[in-house]
Design an enzyme around this catalytic site. Sequence first.
Site, PDB file in Angstrom:
ATOM      1  N   ASP A 150      72.577  55.272   8.636  1.00 29.20           N
ATOM      2  CA  ASP A 150      71.795  54.029   8.673  1.00 29.20           C
ATOM      3  C   ASP A 150      71.169  53.847   7.288  1.00 29.20           C
ATOM      4  OD1 ASP A 150      70.218  52.523  11.382  1.00 29.20           O
ATOM      5  OD2 ASP A 150      69.614  52.079   9.318  1.00 29.20           O
ATOM      6  N   LEU A 184      68.535  51.982   6.820  1.00 26.42           N
ATOM      7  CA  LEU A 184      67.118  51.685   7.079  1.00 26.42           C
ATOM      8  C   LEU A 184      66.699  50.338   6.496  1.00 26.42           C
ATOM      9  CD1 LEU A 184      65.600  55.262   6.538  1.00 26.42           C
ATOM     10  CD2 LEU A 184      66.400  54.214   8.655  1.00 26.42           C
ATOM     11  N   LEU A 197      77.460  50.683  15.412  1.00 24.01           N
ATOM     12  CA  LEU A 197      76.449  49.692  15.812  1.00 24.01           C
ATOM     13  C   LEU A 197      75.778  49.014  14.627  1.00 24.01           C
ATOM     14  CD1 LEU A 197      75.670  52.449  17.921  1.00 24.01           C
ATOM     15  CD2 LEU A 197      74.814  50.454  19.108  1.00 24.01           C
ATOM     16  N   THR A 250      79.082  41.885  20.701  1.00 23.35           N
ATOM     17  CA  THR A 250      78.185  41.029  21.474  1.00 23.35           C
ATOM     18  C   THR A 250      78.960  39.977  22.276  1.00 23.35           C
ATOM     19  OG1 THR A 250      76.578  39.241  21.174  1.00 23.35           O
ATOM     20  CG2 THR A 250      77.950  39.716  19.310  1.00 23.35           C
ATOM     21  N   ASP A 251      78.338  39.489  23.329  1.00 25.06           N
ATOM     22  CA  ASP A 251      78.950  38.387  24.086  1.00 25.06           C
ATOM     23  C   ASP A 251      78.898  37.072  23.307  1.00 25.06           C
ATOM     24  OD1 ASP A 251      76.219  37.884  24.260  1.00 25.06           O
ATOM     25  OD2 ASP A 251      76.178  37.607  26.437  1.00 25.06           O
ATOM     26  N   GLU A 252      78.107  37.048  22.225  1.00 23.12           N
ATOM     27  CA  GLU A 252      77.938  35.783  21.496  1.00 23.12           C
ATOM     28  C   GLU A 252      79.227  35.335  20.804  1.00 23.12           C
ATOM     29  OE1 GLU A 252      74.169  35.373  19.456  1.00 23.12           O
ATOM     30  OE2 GLU A 252      73.239  36.846  20.776  1.00 23.12           O
ATOM     31  N   TYR A 309      75.793  34.659  12.679  1.00 14.95           N
ATOM     32  CA  TYR A 309      75.774  36.018  13.263  1.00 14.95           C
ATOM     33  C   TYR A 309      77.003  36.228  14.136  1.00 14.95           C
ATOM     34  CZ  TYR A 309      74.737  39.626  16.759  1.00 14.95           C
ATOM     35  OH  TYR A 309      74.823  40.707  17.612  1.00 14.95           O
ATOM     36  N   LYS A 324      80.253  38.788  13.741  1.00 12.74           N
ATOM     37  CA  LYS A 324      80.620  39.804  14.741  1.00 12.74           C
ATOM     38  C   LYS A 324      82.048  39.541  15.253  1.00 12.74           C
ATOM     39  CE  LYS A 324      78.487  42.726  16.275  1.00 12.74           C
ATOM     40  NZ  LYS A 324      78.254  44.148  15.850  1.00 12.74           N
ATOM     41  N   LEU A 365      63.292  37.622  21.233  1.00 12.64           N
ATOM     42  CA  LEU A 365      62.400  36.919  22.158  1.00 12.64           C
ATOM     43  C   LEU A 365      61.367  37.815  22.866  1.00 12.64           C
ATOM     44  CD1 LEU A 365      61.806  34.134  23.580  1.00 12.64           C
ATOM     45  CD2 LEU A 365      63.242  34.976  25.427  1.00 12.64           C
ATOM     46  N   ASP A 388      64.101  23.113  17.940  1.00 14.08           N
ATOM     47  CA  ASP A 388      65.185  23.965  18.443  1.00 14.08           C
ATOM     48  C   ASP A 388      65.887  24.702  17.298  1.00 14.08           C
ATOM     49  OD1 ASP A 388      66.780  25.120  20.295  1.00 14.08           O
ATOM     50  OD2 ASP A 388      67.855  23.297  20.881  1.00 14.08           O
TER      51      ASP A 388
HETATM   52  P1  NAD Z   1      69.072  46.272  15.098  1.00 14.41           P
HETATM   53  O1  NAD Z   1      68.961  45.144  14.137  1.00 14.41           O
HETATM   54  O2  NAD Z   1      67.876  46.705  15.871  1.00 14.41           O
HETATM   55  O3  NAD Z   1      69.592  47.579  14.332  1.00 14.41           O
HETATM   56  C1  NAD Z   1      70.621  47.541  13.378  1.00 14.41           C
HETATM   57  C2  NAD Z   1      70.606  48.870  12.631  1.00 14.41           C
HETATM   58  O4  NAD Z   1      71.667  48.827  11.651  1.00 14.41           O
HETATM   59  C3  NAD Z   1      69.301  49.136  11.871  1.00 14.41           C
HETATM   60  O5  NAD Z   1      68.905  50.468  12.045  1.00 14.41           O
HETATM   61  C4  NAD Z   1      69.676  48.883  10.410  1.00 14.41           C
HETATM   62  O6  NAD Z   1      68.921  49.652   9.495  1.00 14.41           O
HETATM   63  C5  NAD Z   1      71.156  49.273  10.403  1.00 14.41           C
HETATM   64  N1  NAD Z   1      71.898  48.588   9.341  1.00 14.41           N
HETATM   65  C6  NAD Z   1      71.887  47.258   9.063  1.00 14.41           C
HETATM   66  N2  NAD Z   1      72.660  47.013   7.997  1.00 14.41           N
HETATM   67  C7  NAD Z   1      73.188  48.214   7.612  1.00 14.41           C
HETATM   68  C8  NAD Z   1      74.068  48.597   6.569  1.00 14.41           C
HETATM   69  N3  NAD Z   1      74.563  47.709   5.700  1.00 14.41           N
HETATM   70  N4  NAD Z   1      74.395  49.905   6.456  1.00 14.41           N
HETATM   71  C9  NAD Z   1      73.879  50.835   7.326  1.00 14.41           C
HETATM   72  N5  NAD Z   1      73.030  50.509   8.320  1.00 14.41           N
HETATM   73  C10 NAD Z   1      72.691  49.216   8.461  1.00 14.41           C
HETATM   74  O7  NAD Z   1      70.294  45.883  16.041  1.00 14.41           O
HETATM   75  P2  NAD Z   1      70.514  46.160  17.583  1.00 14.41           P
HETATM   76  O8  NAD Z   1      69.895  45.090  18.357  1.00 14.41           O
HETATM   77  O9  NAD Z   1      70.197  47.573  17.862  1.00 14.41           O
HETATM   78  O10 NAD Z   1      72.093  45.969  17.669  1.00 14.41           O
HETATM   79  C11 NAD Z   1      72.988  47.047  17.438  1.00 14.41           C
HETATM   80  C12 NAD Z   1      74.406  46.561  17.605  1.00 14.41           C
HETATM   81  O11 NAD Z   1      74.588  46.043  18.915  1.00 14.41           O
HETATM   82  C13 NAD Z   1      74.791  45.436  16.652  1.00 14.41           C
HETATM   83  O12 NAD Z   1      76.113  45.654  16.228  1.00 14.41           O
HETATM   84  C14 NAD Z   1      74.682  44.182  17.499  1.00 14.41           C
HETATM   85  O13 NAD Z   1      75.559  43.187  17.051  1.00 14.41           O
HETATM   86  C15 NAD Z   1      75.078  44.718  18.857  1.00 14.41           C
HETATM   87  N6  NAD Z   1      74.504  44.005  20.020  1.00 14.41           N
HETATM   88  C16 NAD Z   1      73.166  43.769  20.098  1.00 14.41           C
HETATM   89  C17 NAD Z   1      72.649  43.140  21.231  1.00 14.41           C
HETATM   90  C18 NAD Z   1      71.163  42.890  21.391  1.00 14.41           C
HETATM   91  O14 NAD Z   1      70.759  42.233  22.359  1.00 14.41           O
HETATM   92  N7  NAD Z   1      70.308  43.399  20.524  1.00 14.41           N
HETATM   93  C19 NAD Z   1      73.501  42.731  22.261  1.00 14.41           C
HETATM   94  C20 NAD Z   1      74.874  42.987  22.133  1.00 14.41           C
HETATM   95  C21 NAD Z   1      75.356  43.641  21.013  1.00 14.41           C
HETATM   96  P1  TYD Z   2      66.984  36.141  20.752  1.00 12.11           P
HETATM   97  O1  TYD Z   2      66.121  37.208  21.317  1.00 12.11           O
HETATM   98  O2  TYD Z   2      66.869  35.784  19.311  1.00 12.11           O
HETATM   99  O3  TYD Z   2      68.491  36.540  21.130  1.00 12.11           O
HETATM  100  P2  TYD Z   2      69.863  35.650  20.980  1.00 12.11           P
HETATM  101  O4  TYD Z   2      69.616  34.471  20.139  1.00 12.11           O
HETATM  102  O5  TYD Z   2      70.754  36.641  20.304  1.00 12.11           O
HETATM  103  O6  TYD Z   2      70.252  35.320  22.373  1.00 12.11           O
HETATM  104  O7  TYD Z   2      66.749  34.807  21.586  1.00 12.11           O
HETATM  105  C1  TYD Z   2      66.890  34.777  22.990  1.00 12.11           C
HETATM  106  C2  TYD Z   2      66.660  33.357  23.438  1.00 12.11           C
HETATM  107  O8  TYD Z   2      65.289  33.013  23.185  1.00 12.11           O
HETATM  108  C3  TYD Z   2      67.494  32.343  22.674  1.00 12.11           C
HETATM  109  O9  TYD Z   2      67.878  31.290  23.563  1.00 12.11           O
HETATM  110  C4  TYD Z   2      66.540  31.797  21.624  1.00 12.11           C
HETATM  111  C5  TYD Z   2      65.195  31.878  22.313  1.00 12.11           C
HETATM  112  N1  TYD Z   2      64.040  32.102  21.404  1.00 12.11           N
HETATM  113  C6  TYD Z   2      62.936  31.241  21.453  1.00 12.11           C
HETATM  114  O10 TYD Z   2      62.891  30.297  22.265  1.00 12.11           O
HETATM  115  N2  TYD Z   2      61.909  31.476  20.592  1.00 12.11           N
HETATM  116  C7  TYD Z   2      61.915  32.484  19.682  1.00 12.11           C
HETATM  117  O11 TYD Z   2      60.941  32.629  18.900  1.00 12.11           O
HETATM  118  C8  TYD Z   2      63.038  33.365  19.654  1.00 12.11           C
HETATM  119  C9  TYD Z   2      63.122  34.501  18.678  1.00 12.11           C
HETATM  120  C10 TYD Z   2      64.093  33.128  20.547  1.00 12.11           C
END
Ligand code: NAD
Ligand code: TYD
Length: 353
Positions: free
Chosen positions: A39, A41, A87, A136-138, A161, A165, A201, A291
């Site tokens: 990582d 960081l 990840l 991600t599902d996105e 984003y 992905k 959120l 929005d």
């Molecule tokens: P996060 O942003 O909390 O963590 C990302 C980590 O990657 C951090 O520790 C950061 O320091 C490290 N990182 C970023 N750029 C880097 C680089 N260039 N080199 C090395 N390390 C680097 O993210 P998260 O929410 O834990 O998501 C982790 C993974 O899961 C991602 O690939 C994301 O797309 C996927 N994901 C997240 C969610 C969600 O709801 N958070 C849902 C589905 C999939």
């Molecule tokens: P988020 O947690 O950013 O996840 P994602 O966009 O990857 O789904 O947002 C979740 C939902 O909440 C999304 O529909 C955007 C909305 N949202 C707000 O309404 N206000 C906020 O300040 C943030 C960060 C998200």
Amino acid sequence: MNKKIKQKVLITGGAGFIGSHVVRLFVNKYPNYDIYNLDNLTYAGNLENLTDVESKPNYNFIKLDISDEKEIKKLFERYRFDSVIHLAAESHVDRSINDPLSFVKTNVIGTVVLLNAFKNCWKHNFDNKLFYHVSTDEVYGTLGEEGLFTELTPYDPNSPYSASKASSDHFVRAYGETYNMPYIISNCSNNYGQNQFPEKLIPLFINNIINNKPLPVYGDGNFTRDWLYVKDHAIAIDVAFHKGKIGETYNIGGFNEWKNIDLVKLLCELMDVKLDKEKGSSEKLITFVKDRPGHDLRYAIDASKIKNELGWQPSVIFEEGLDITIDWYLENTEWLEHVTSGLYQSYYKNQYS
Ligand code: NAD
Ligand code: TYD
């Protein structure tokens, strides 16, 4: 992957939200594996997430940028990792709208750098090797009021984003097809839980309620997400890593759809109780703001493939998970203070002013 074979597992992004839960699970559950957490960081990576495992003999930390081709190549030549759970990513949609290129650098270029290093390491014999890509599902874009994303839903990303992905997923598949590299991809819905950076959120709104700050709901709040407790995601990754079929994609979801505004109201109710505030006082902080551009209306995952084929399903119900999550943030104010100082302050000002 055979659980009994001693192997070196590289987990990228292990200091982040989901990654730290995956690292903890693997370090504790597989003492015969050597776990390397790589990582660099960024603002989202925090080694405080892993203080409970940092002194375990099978845990190692490497600070490195995944897009640093020269150093990643050297690292793979030195350690010859048997498998990668990838990840590391830039993960916040709002940041991707302001700075798409850094998402291309980490999520696309960084992934290809890792794929290349892994391929070059094992191209003569991929037996028992695996590149596991966390996505991600996105990538599937947005749903209308009806329907669910399946593994066969065509990719249709709408934000920088999700486009980055989606691109990384395509590269992983392409390495599988072109070089016979063994891979598995999982596409998961929105996660929540301990250690999530308070820009997403749920932790953002918990933090704002604690600090009596406005709760910025985008648009009319009628956007739907499918929420999964982070530890259930970590377990799903463990299951798919060990039991999944090479070259397959697995959707992971919570079977748990919430409209943002309903979720925020529930969170407000719970926070009133936890903070001993008058009923309805947190809800008064809700503020409808402009929005998000390109805001996807609805995500919802059909997770029946991983359920039927690998036997995984969510174990934590949402209300319970949310309760645990709120308690964690209330008990870890020092963690919150550390991650919300410095750079985060200027991001917040810029995003919500
Ligand atoms: P996060 O942003 O909390 O963590 C990302 C980590 O990657 C951090 O520790 C950061 O320091 C490290 N990182 C970023 N750029 C880097 C680089 N260039 N080199 C090395 N390390 C680097 O993210 P998260 O929410 O834990 O998501 C982790 C993974 O899961 C991602 O690939 C994301 O797309 C996927 N994901 C997240 C969610 C969600 O709801 N958070 C849902 C589905 C999939
Ligand atoms: P988020 O947690 O950013 O996840 P994602 O966009 O990857 O789904 O947002 C979740 C939902 O909440 C999304 O529909 C955007 C909305 N949202 C707000 O309404 N206000 C906020 O300040 C943030 C960060 C998200």
